[in-house]
Design a protein around this motif. Structure first.
Motif, PDB file in Angstrom:
ATOM      1  N   SER A   1       3.876  14.828   8.433  1.00 13.25           N
ATOM      2  CA  SER A   1       2.835  14.067   7.755  1.00 13.25           C
ATOM      3  C   SER A   1       2.307  14.805   6.522  1.00 13.25           C
ATOM      4  O   SER A   1       2.078  16.019   6.555  1.00 13.25           O
ATOM      5  N   LYS A   2       2.087  14.054   5.447  1.00 12.04           N
ATOM      6  CA  LYS A   2       1.439  14.558   4.236  1.00 12.04           C
ATOM      7  C   LYS A   2       0.093  13.868   4.036  1.00 12.04           C
ATOM      8  O   LYS A   2      -0.490  13.927   2.951  1.00 12.04           O
TER       9      LYS A   2
ATOM     10  N   THR B   1      -4.726  12.576  17.689  1.00 11.76           N
ATOM     11  CA  THR B   1      -5.435  11.796  16.669  1.00 11.76           C
ATOM     12  C   THR B   1      -4.503  10.862  15.909  1.00 11.76           C
ATOM     13  O   THR B   1      -3.399  11.253  15.504  1.00 11.76           O
ATOM     14  N   VAL B   2      -4.974   9.625  15.695  1.00  9.37           N
ATOM     15  CA  VAL B   2      -4.292   8.632  14.854  1.00  9.37           C
ATOM     16  C   VAL B   2      -5.190   8.375  13.649  1.00  9.37           C
ATOM     17  O   VAL B   2      -6.402   8.181  13.799  1.00  9.37           O
ATOM     18  N   VAL B   3      -4.611   8.387  12.447  1.00  5.33           N
ATOM     19  CA  VAL B   3      -5.392   8.177  11.226  1.00  5.33           C
ATOM     20  C   VAL B   3      -4.841   6.980  10.455  1.00  5.33           C
ATOM     21  O   VAL B   3      -3.710   6.534  10.687  1.00  5.33           O
ATOM     22  N   ALA B   4      -5.651   6.477   9.537  1.00  2.00           N
ATOM     23  CA  ALA B   4      -5.245   5.325   8.723  1.00  2.00           C
ATOM     24  C   ALA B   4      -4.123   5.723   7.773  1.00  2.00           C
ATOM     25  O   ALA B   4      -4.220   6.738   7.071  1.00  2.00           O
TER      26      ALA B   4
ATOM     27  N   PRO C   1       0.831  -1.202   0.000  1.00  4.38           N
ATOM     28  CA  PRO C   1       0.000   0.000   0.000  1.00  4.38           C
ATOM     29  C   PRO C   1       0.867   1.255   0.000  1.00  4.38           C
ATOM     30  O   PRO C   1       1.990   1.261   0.503  1.00  4.38           O
ATOM     31  N   SER C   2       0.343   2.344  -0.592  1.00  2.00           N
ATOM     32  CA  SER C   2       1.047   3.626  -0.598  1.00  2.00           C
ATOM     33  C   SER C   2       0.748   4.332   0.723  1.00  2.00           C
ATOM     34  O   SER C   2      -0.300   4.966   0.876  1.00  2.00           O
ATOM     35  N   LEU C   3       1.668   4.202   1.665  1.00  2.43           N
ATOM     36  CA  LEU C   3       1.429   4.697   3.017  1.00  2.43           C
ATOM     37  C   LEU C   3       1.713   6.192   3.139  1.00  2.43           C
ATOM     38  O   LEU C   3       2.627   6.720   2.502  1.00  2.43           O
ATOM     39  N   GLN C   4       0.901   6.836   3.974  1.00  2.00           N
ATOM     40  CA  GLN C   4       1.223   8.143   4.519  1.00  2.00           C
ATOM     41  C   GLN C   4       1.381   7.959   6.024  1.00  2.00           C
ATOM     42  O   GLN C   4       1.002   6.928   6.574  1.00  2.00           O
ATOM     43  N   MET C   5       1.941   8.955   6.695  1.00  3.73           N
ATOM     44  CA  MET C   5       2.109   8.847   8.139  1.00  3.73           C
ATOM     45  C   MET C   5       0.749   8.709   8.820  1.00  3.73           C
ATOM     46  O   MET C   5      -0.250   9.254   8.345  1.00  3.73           O
TER      47      MET C   5
ATOM     48  N   PHE D   1       6.794   6.137   3.839  1.00  2.00           N
ATOM     49  CA  PHE D   1       5.757   7.163   3.945  1.00  2.00           C
ATOM     50  C   PHE D   1       5.972   8.218   2.859  1.00  2.00           C
ATOM     51  O   PHE D   1       7.085   8.706   2.675  1.00  2.00           O
ATOM     52  N   ASN D   2       4.880   8.522   2.144  1.00  4.35           N
ATOM     53  CA  ASN D   2       4.949   9.493   1.045  1.00  4.35           C
ATOM     54  C   ASN D   2       6.011   9.088   0.022  1.00  4.35           C
ATOM     55  O   ASN D   2       6.705   9.923  -0.558  1.00  4.35           O
ATOM     56  N   GLY D   3       6.136   7.771  -0.182  1.00  2.00           N
ATOM     57  CA  GLY D   3       7.043   7.246  -1.204  1.00  2.00           C
ATOM     58  C   GLY D   3       8.484   7.089  -0.792  1.00  2.00           C
ATOM     59  O   GLY D   3       9.313   6.657  -1.596  1.00  2.00           O
ATOM     60  N   LYS D   4       8.828   7.403   0.484  1.00  2.00           N
ATOM     61  CA  LYS D   4      10.218   7.280   0.925  1.00  2.00           C
ATOM     62  C   LYS D   4      10.314   6.367   2.137  1.00  2.00           C
ATOM     63  O   LYS D   4       9.552   6.529   3.099  1.00  2.00           O
ATOM     64  N   THR D   5      11.249   5.425   2.092  1.00  2.00           N
ATOM     65  CA  THR D   5      11.430   4.480   3.186  1.00  2.00           C
ATOM     66  C   THR D   5      11.843   5.211   4.460  1.00  2.00           C
ATOM     67  O   THR D   5      12.705   6.099   4.424  1.00  2.00           O
TER      68      THR D   5
END
Length: 335
Positions: free
Chosen positions: A218-219, A111-114, A69-73, A204-208
């Motif tokens: 966070s983006k 807050t924690v988000v997916a 999956p393309s993760l964000q923070m 996260f945001n395409g960078k390990t």
């Protein structure tokens, strides 16, 4: 010389005879019985090892993709957090513990988000099973899952479909009895089963992530773009199904007719394009000629269906609806 030789031989024979008689006369030593050895019992049971592979509480739809999956923070847009995988309760490689405050309780309630869209397959307090405390686990398809542990509050239920950036809980320090930890978010990315070999590096945001420690901004959901639907007709209907027809439901989404040549089954799924992640009226139906119509209808966040029926060499009607936009076919696809 001859006599001397004879005397020497005789002396040797006499000594040998004496030695043989002494050997015969000496009694053999009586063996001493050794004490019986009691075998050491083999330990049984699993001890007190934490169960860090808790069973899922719901099933997620099968998807065909195997991509990560393309993760964000896992935090709202523009928040800066420091993650580490070595100097805290993160006790395995690639697990990350997140904090941003300067005091022990500074992050409690944040807050924690997916980190990515998916299906909630665990939302519960793990009690004494492990140290996760309040845990949310999200299935992203293809065997990929993310874990969010120690939450004070869980904001999503088991089976819920969540979008990237959707609130799923708040930072806390819940754990098993006796574990005194300061508030933080314990985050993991896994692929498949068999912990800890299934742990994977997070990007996260395409960078390990810069293991073992890195501070990031966070983006997640920055820019307020329209969330995309993580589900497709193929992922909803399952392996072996191929799209053979589709119809647009205005701009709200599409309804799809699929067929599985291996078992002769048809499948219908309605996939939303707007109001993704919000529960709105959505339906899908399939009717095999000569049989009652099967319908899946309700307020759904991502899709309606799958509606399946055996229909080899039979005509079918199919269709769906999102809000006021609908599609209804005639009997078709008869062979």
């Amino acid at each position: 010389m001859r006599r001397s030789s004879m005397l020497t031989v005789g002396f040797v024979l006499l000594c040998g005879l004496a030695t043989s008689q002494a050997a015969i006369a000496a009694p053999s030593p009586t063996p001493i019985a050794s004490a019986p050895v009691t075998p050491t019992p083999t330990p049984t049971g699993t001890g007190t090892q934490d169960n860090n592979d808790p069973p899922d509480e719901a099933k997620a739809p099968t998807v065909s993709t195997l991509a990560a999956p393309s993760l964000q923070m896992p935090f709202p847009c523009n928040q800066s957090w420091t993650g580490n995988s070595s100097n805290s309760s993160a006790h395995r490689s690639y697990e990350i513990d997140w904090n941003r405050g300067n005091t022990a309780d500074a992050d409690r309630g944040d807050t924690v988000v997916a980190a990515a869209a998916g299906t909630v397959v665990i939302s519960s307090h793990q009690g004494s099973v492990n140290g996760f405390g309040n845990l949310v686990k999200i299935d992203h398809g293809g065997g990929w899952t993310t874990f969010y542990a120690h939450l004070t509050v869980r904001s999503v239920a088991v089976g819920a479909k969540v979008t990237q950036g959707q609130k799923i809980g708040t930072v806390g320090n819940t754990s098993k009895p006796g574990n005194n930890i300061s508030p933080h978010l314990h985050f993991e990315l896994r692929q498949g089963s068999s912990y800890p070999s299934n742990l994977r590096k997070a990007a996260f945001n395409g960078k390990t992530f810069g293991y073992p420690n890195q501070t990031l901004t966070s983006k997640n959901k920055c820019g307020g773009g329209t969330p995309t639907n993580p589900h497709t007709a193929q992922s909803v209907c399952g392996s072996g199904f191929k799209v053979i027809n589709s119809a647009a439901l205005g701009t709200a989404g599409n309804v799809y007719l699929l067929y599985n040549s291996a078992n002769g089954n048809n499948c219908v799924a309605t996939i939303k394009k707007t109001n993704v992640g919000k529960a709105t009226a959505t339906s899908a139906y399939l009717e095999v000629k000569g049989k009652p119509r099967a319908t899946d209808s309700g307020n759904f966040t991502y899709y309606a269906g799958p509606v399946k029926a055996a229909a080899a060499d039979k005509c079918v009607k199919w269709g769906g609806k999102i809000g006021s936009s609908a599609h209804d076919s005639e009997f078709e696809h008869c062979s």
